[in-house]
Design a protein around this motif. Structure first.
Motif, PDB file in Angstrom:
ATOM      1  N   TYR A 235       0.858  -1.181   0.000  1.00 54.74           N
ATOM      2  CA  TYR A 235       0.000   0.000   0.000  1.00 54.74           C
ATOM      3  C   TYR A 235       0.894   1.231   0.000  1.00 54.74           C
ATOM      4  N   PRO A 236       0.624   2.186  -0.899  1.00 56.59           N
ATOM      5  CA  PRO A 236      -0.377   2.179  -1.980  1.00 56.59           C
ATOM      6  C   PRO A 236      -0.130   1.047  -2.982  1.00 56.59           C
ATOM      7  N   ALA A 237      -1.136   0.799  -3.807  1.00 57.16           N
ATOM      8  CA  ALA A 237      -1.062  -0.287  -4.769  1.00 57.16           C
ATOM      9  C   ALA A 237       0.095  -0.080  -5.748  1.00 57.16           C
ATOM     10  N   VAL A 238       0.684  -1.188  -6.200  1.00 52.84           N
ATOM     11  CA  VAL A 238       1.798  -1.172  -7.146  1.00 52.84           C
ATOM     12  C   VAL A 238       1.288  -1.646  -8.503  1.00 52.84           C
ATOM     13  N   ALA A 239       1.611  -0.886  -9.550  1.00 52.17           N
ATOM     14  CA  ALA A 239       1.179  -1.234 -10.901  1.00 52.17           C
ATOM     15  C   ALA A 239       1.699  -2.617 -11.281  1.00 52.17           C
ATOM     16  N   GLY A 240       0.824  -3.417 -11.896  1.00 56.84           N
ATOM     17  CA  GLY A 240       1.200  -4.748 -12.331  1.00 56.84           C
ATOM     18  C   GLY A 240       0.912  -5.827 -11.316  1.00 56.84           C
ATOM     19  N   GLN A 241       0.630  -5.440 -10.075  1.00 52.08           N
ATOM     20  CA  GLN A 241       0.273  -6.422  -9.060  1.00 52.08           C
ATOM     21  C   GLN A 241      -1.246  -6.591  -9.006  1.00 52.08           C
ATOM     22  N   LYS A 242      -1.692  -7.654  -8.377  1.00 51.79           N
ATOM     23  CA  LYS A 242      -3.118  -7.933  -8.263  1.00 51.79           C
ATOM     24  C   LYS A 242      -3.762  -6.975  -7.262  1.00 51.79           C
ATOM     25  N   PRO A 243      -4.788  -6.216  -7.686  1.00 51.90           N
ATOM     26  CA  PRO A 243      -5.476  -5.308  -6.740  1.00 51.90           C
ATOM     27  C   PRO A 243      -6.109  -6.102  -5.600  1.00 51.90           C
ATOM     28  N   ALA A 244      -6.162  -5.495  -4.418  1.00 54.07           N
ATOM     29  CA  ALA A 244      -6.725  -6.187  -3.261  1.00 54.07           C
ATOM     30  C   ALA A 244      -7.276  -5.177  -2.273  1.00 54.07           C
ATOM     31  N   ASP A 245      -8.406  -5.523  -1.664  1.00 56.57           N
ATOM     32  CA  ASP A 245      -8.951  -4.712  -0.580  1.00 56.57           C
ATOM     33  C   ASP A 245      -8.114  -4.960   0.666  1.00 56.57           C
ATOM     34  N   MET A 246      -7.725  -3.858   1.323  1.00 56.22           N
ATOM     35  CA  MET A 246      -6.854  -3.951   2.486  1.00 56.22           C
ATOM     36  C   MET A 246      -7.528  -3.366   3.725  1.00 56.22           C
ATOM     37  N   LEU A 247      -7.080  -3.844   4.873  1.00 51.81           N
ATOM     38  CA  LEU A 247      -7.402  -3.202   6.141  1.00 51.81           C
ATOM     39  C   LEU A 247      -6.140  -2.516   6.624  1.00 51.81           C
ATOM     40  N   PHE A 248      -6.249  -1.213   6.873  1.00 54.24           N
ATOM     41  CA  PHE A 248      -5.092  -0.398   7.243  1.00 54.24           C
ATOM     42  C   PHE A 248      -5.238   0.040   8.696  1.00 54.24           C
ATOM     43  N   TYR A 249      -4.208  -0.213   9.495  1.00 52.19           N
ATOM     44  CA  TYR A 249      -4.165   0.225  10.894  1.00 52.19           C
ATOM     45  C   TYR A 249      -3.140   1.340  11.042  1.00 52.19           C
ATOM     46  N   ALA A 250      -3.499   2.390  11.760  1.00 52.28           N
ATOM     47  CA  ALA A 250      -2.546   3.451  12.096  1.00 52.28           C
ATOM     48  C   ALA A 250      -2.636   3.699  13.594  1.00 52.28           C
ATOM     49  N   PRO A 251      -1.512   3.713  14.317  1.00 49.87           N
ATOM     50  CA  PRO A 251      -1.560   3.917  15.766  1.00 49.87           C
ATOM     51  C   PRO A 251      -2.069   5.311  16.101  1.00 49.87           C
ATOM     52  N   LEU A 252      -2.864   5.395  17.151  1.00 49.61           N
ATOM     53  CA  LEU A 252      -3.322   6.680  17.653  1.00 49.61           C
ATOM     54  C   LEU A 252      -2.312   7.169  18.682  1.00 49.61           C
ATOM     55  N   VAL A 253      -1.585   8.212  18.340  1.00 49.23           N
ATOM     56  CA  VAL A 253      -0.554   8.768  19.221  1.00 49.23           C
ATOM     57  C   VAL A 253      -1.024  10.135  19.697  1.00 49.23           C
ATOM     58  N   GLU A 254      -1.090  10.319  21.007  1.00 51.83           N
ATOM     59  CA  GLU A 254      -1.572  11.569  21.585  1.00 51.83           C
ATOM     60  C   GLU A 254      -0.844  11.817  22.897  1.00 51.83           C
ATOM     61  N   PRO A 255      -0.926  13.039  23.445  1.00 50.28           N
ATOM     62  CA  PRO A 255      -0.271  13.306  24.733  1.00 50.28           C
ATOM     63  C   PRO A 255      -0.781  12.355  25.814  1.00 50.28           C
ATOM     64  N   ALA A 256       0.129  11.906  26.668  1.00 47.64           N
ATOM     65  CA  ALA A 256      -0.242  10.956  27.718  1.00 47.64           C
ATOM     66  C   ALA A 256      -0.839  11.676  28.906  1.00 47.64           C
ATOM     67  N   ASP A 257      -1.705  10.976  29.599  1.00 42.94           N
ATOM     68  CA  ASP A 257      -2.182  11.420  30.903  1.00 42.94           C
ATOM     69  C   ASP A 257      -1.272  10.775  31.935  1.00 42.94           C
ATOM     70  N   PRO A 258      -0.336  11.530  32.537  1.00 41.94           N
ATOM     71  CA  PRO A 258       0.644  10.918  33.442  1.00 41.94           C
ATOM     72  C   PRO A 258       0.026  10.305  34.689  1.00 41.94           C
ATOM     73  N   ASP A 259      -1.224  10.652  34.990  1.00 36.03           N
ATOM     74  CA  ASP A 259      -1.879  10.091  36.174  1.00 36.03           C
ATOM     75  C   ASP A 259      -2.601   8.786  35.872  1.00 36.03           C
ATOM     76  N   ASP A 260      -2.637   8.410  34.599  1.00 35.53           N
ATOM     77  CA  ASP A 260      -3.338   7.188  34.199  1.00 35.53           C
ATOM     78  C   ASP A 260      -2.320   6.078  34.009  1.00 35.53           C
ATOM     79  N   ASP A 261      -2.256   5.162  34.971  1.00 38.56           N
ATOM     80  CA  ASP A 261      -1.294   4.069  34.899  1.00 38.56           C
ATOM     81  C   ASP A 261      -1.842   2.850  34.183  1.00 38.56           C
ATOM     82  N   GLU A 262      -3.132   2.875  33.874  1.00 39.60           N
ATOM     83  CA  GLU A 262      -3.753   1.713  33.260  1.00 39.60           C
ATOM     84  C   GLU A 262      -3.850   1.897  31.758  1.00 39.60           C
ATOM     85  N   ALA A 263      -3.841   0.805  31.042  1.00 39.86           N
ATOM     86  CA  ALA A 263      -4.057   0.859  29.598  1.00 39.86           C
ATOM     87  C   ALA A 263      -5.557   0.899  29.350  1.00 39.86           C
ATOM     88  N   SER A 264      -6.020   1.933  28.662  1.00 36.66           N
ATOM     89  CA  SER A 264      -7.451   2.070  28.433  1.00 36.66           C
ATOM     90  C   SER A 264      -8.010   0.899  27.641  1.00 36.66           C
TER      91      SER A 264
END
Length: 281
Positions: free
Chosen positions: A200-229
């Motif tokens: 991804y992105p698609a490459v010419a000459g390859q077989k097209p395919a539907d993909m699932l794309f994941y992107a990490p959500l990066v944001e300022p941390a809450d330093p008082d929150d020790d637990e993983a939401s």
């Protein structure tokens, strides 16, 4: 003083087993030593400087590792450490590097520099269908330098182990739809090599395919929150999520963001509305 240095990311097994990979240069000198010391220089939560000394051993597994360490609890998989060996000494120094400001990656607070690719790969999936789908994309898909990942949707059933048949297909579809609603995944058009390797992105000459794309959500941390939401049920407020290159937010999401925020949606982002998230979902 001459030194040998190695910088590496810690994997979950390293943290659990209390081990750390060793610079290759030190192995001939230290392999038969019984008095090895590993000094850990670390800032707790990126603030308080600490120094701990561990009597360590050196063993060969997949590679040579120092054993006998007790990693601080504020370190998570993917954190980078620098291993320094003063040549000729029986002491090794391991250092973490604090971030200027702590950040939160998909519900986990990181106070030290990390490798985004390892963070993505080391995702601990829950037993829910939703967790199994997200784990498949993050652990078995193609991972990019920023921690984003892509996986061909056609092979998802096999990758998740959800089985075949109408019921399994229904459960799989529901899990994918939920992750898209929560903003974890985006459907994109990519391509696959003859071996099935995704692009991804698609490459010419390859077989097209539907993909699932994941992107990490990066944001300022809450330093008082020790637990993983991600580990508990909670309500997530609406937020912006980065889209893969070339993708655009739907007209519905653009309109929704303007209604909620009163400003135009930035190019390259989509808006994820308020929703419930947790291990029971």
């Amino acid at each position: 003083m001459r030194t040998a240095t190695r910088r590496l990311a810690l994997w979950r097994a390293d943290l659990v087993d209390g081990v750390c990979a060793a610079p290759e240069e030190c192995v001939p000198f230290l392999r038969d030593k019984s008095d090895i010391s590993v000094v850990l220089e670390h800032r707790v939560r990126g603030i308080t400087a600490t120094r701990e000394v561990f009597p360590a051993g050196l063993r060969e597994d997949v590679e040579w590792q120092f054993t006998g360490l007790a990693w601080p609890l504020d370190l998570h998989p993917g954190v980078l450490v620098t291993v320094v060996w003063p040549v000729g000494k029986s002491e090794v120094v391991v250092r973490t590097t604090a971030l200027d400001e702590p950040i939160n990656v998909d519900g986990i607070n990181y106070f030290h520099e990390y490798d985004p690719k390892v963070v993505t790969r080391e995702f601990a999936a829950g037993s829910s269908n939703r967790g199994r789908v997200l784990a498949a994309v993050r652990q078995k898909g193609r991972v990019f330098e920023d921690g984003s990942a892509v996986l061909a949707e056609a092979g998802l059933a096999a990758q998740t182990g959800l089985g075949r048949g109408a019921k399994a297909a229904f459960l799989l579809r529901n899990a994918v739809d939920q992750l898209i609603r929560e903003g974890y995944l985006t459907r994109v058009e990519g391509s696959v090599e003859s071996s099935g390797y995704p692009w991804y992105p698609a490459v010419a000459g390859q077989k097209p395919a539907d993909m699932l794309f994941y992107a990490p959500l990066v944001e300022p941390a809450d330093p008082d929150d020790d637990e993983a939401s991600e580990r508990r049920d909670h309500l997530v407020n609406g937020f912006l999520r980065r889209l893969p290159p070339g993708a655009h937010a739907s007209e519905k999401q653009v309109t929704l963001h303007e209604q909620v925020d009163g400003t135009p949606l930035e190019p390259g982002y989509t808006y994820v509305k308020k929703h419930h998230r947790g291990t029971s979902s």
